[in-house]
Design a protein around this motif. Structure first.
Motif: not given
Length: 448
Positions: A324-344
């Protein structure tokens, strides 16, 4: 309608606008087709200006205007600003050379750009003015009318704030057209402003007028245990600038599904605000020395950068393994909830810094007016950190491409190395922590 309700309506509108602007990074990258660093630079300069304006406005309130007149100015600016941003979306005023009914960069002409940047400047004025005057003016009205302080009104107001926040986080993102995403908060802000202005005839006025500026005493305090400490806050502001820029960019194409339900990105902001509330409720400023609280905030800053770096590296590995390196608009199979740690962790940084700085000023400066200036100057210094993030990206990018290496900041996030930038900021935050401890010890302000 009670005076307190009219004034509180401005706060409710602020919350809704904040959730709308949280995804401004997506708007600028997806509609304007700016690079993610260019979009982040615009938002960080805007955020920095809104913070730097606060100490200036405090001076104007005390010396000339008073809280009421400041709110008239700021609420009007807020309404015009979000209105102009709404009008800048392509379908409303199409480029004269195109028949634009879509959100495309070809539809962004000179008129749209003028409206957008003017609107954002006016919103910065509105944010700064409301931040310094809404709560003090509300307190003035309550002090003059004890009936407004009844418990049921406070409970109702708190419930309504929660309802507005949930609406902004959950309902607003499901409205697809950007015109409506900005337009609905614009209408709500206009209604709140009109409600506030209708109360001009019934607000309780201070017959003594503005109190008079205490800026001389503030500069005296600025020149002593305080100036060296403030300089370390710039790095904290730099890290805080990630919240609605690079963190949002990371979240934009991650998997947001829980079962069949697709969560909006604003859930991350809601989680951050929820964590901030919990930390603020659990952290008692009286139970810990202010300087130690500031140290804890800086520890959160280091941990936030380290966590963000590791999660971004995980995201990049998934991007590479799925081609997906050159497909910036495609979805990435990784949960958004990984980012909760840095937001908290970011919430911990902001809340501990806010509480501890306020307590430090309370302990060291008995004069309330001086403390007010110092609190807002601290926010202004953090605002400089927001603007310095633009410079840091440029400098780090230039250094990273020396020796023929690839610049860490490319047009798309998938081709960039944001994780390495986070590591640089983790190192800078660590140095900042050490410097602060040394300064605090030298100033003999480590009390407990």
């Amino acid at each position: 309608m009670r005076s307190s309700n009219r004034i509180s309506a401005l706060l409710w509108a602020d919350i809704l606008v904040a959730f709308a602007l949280f995804v401004m990074q997506d708007y600028l990258t997806n509609v304007w087709k700016l690079s993610f660093t260019h979009a982040a630079a615009i938002l960080n300069i805007w955020n920095g200006i809104s913070l730097v304006l606060q100490p200036v406005f405090v001076f104007l309130v005390d010396a000339l205007l008073g809280n009421l007149m400041m709110l008239v100015i700021s609420s009007t600016a807020y309404t015009l600003g979000i209105g102009f941003v709404t009008m800048s979306t392509p379908p409303i005023l199409a480029n004269s050379t195109h028949t634009c009914k879509q959100y495309e960069p070809e539809c962004i002409g000179h008129t749209q750009k003028v409206l957008f940047y003017t609107g954002m400047a006016l919103i910065a004025v509105g944010v700064a003015g409301n931040n310094i005057s809404v709560k003090p003016f509300l307190q003035e009205q309550e002090d003059r009318n004890e009936n407004d302080r009844t418990a049921y009104l406070k409970i109702a107001g708190a419930i309504f704030v929660v309802v507005v926040a949930l609406t902004g986080a959950i309902a607003l993102p499901y409205i697809k057209p950007w015109t409506l995403r900005f337009g609905i908060p614009a209408i709500c802000t206009a209604v709140a402003t009109i409600l506030f202005l209708t109360g001009l005839c019934c607000f309780k006025y201070d017959s003594n007028g503005p109190e008079g500026s205490q800026v001389t005493g503030m500069f005296r305090a600025f020149a002593t245990r305080t100036l060296p400490m403030w300089m370390t806050f710039i790095t904290c502001g730099l890290v805080s600038s990630f919240g609605n820029t690079y963190f949002v960019e990371q979240a934009s194409h991650l998997n947001r599904h829980i079962g069949k339900w697709k969560l909006p990105p604003q859930v991350l902001l809601l989680a951050q605000k929820g964590a901030s509330f919990v930390l603020g409720y659990g952290f008692k400023a009286e139970s810990i020395a202010p300087v130690k609280g500031i140290v804890m905030a800086m520890v959160f800053s280091v941990l936030c950068c380290i966590t963000a770096a590791r999660i971004e590296l995980k995201r990049l590995k998934i991007v590479g393994s799925h081609g997906l390196l050159d497909k910036p608009d495609d979805s990435i199979p990784m949960s958004i909830f990984w980012l909760l740690f840095q937001f908290v962790l970011l919430a911990g940084l902001d809340k501990f810094l806010e509480k501890s700085v306020a307590k430090f000023h309370e302990d060291e400066f008995p004069d309330e007016s001086e403390r007010k200036y110092l609190d807002n100057f601290s926010k202004g210094v953090s605002g400089l950190g927001f603007m310095c993030s633009v410079l840091s990206v440029y400098v780090v990018g230039e250094i990273s491409e020396r020796g023929g290496n690839m610049n860490w900041f490319q047009d798309t996030l998938n081709r960039s190395r944001l994780d390495r930038y986070y590591w640089v900021l983790a190192g800078l935050s660590s140095v900042n922590l050490v410097v602060f401890v040394v300064v605090a010890l030298c100033c003999r302000c480590w009390r407990r």
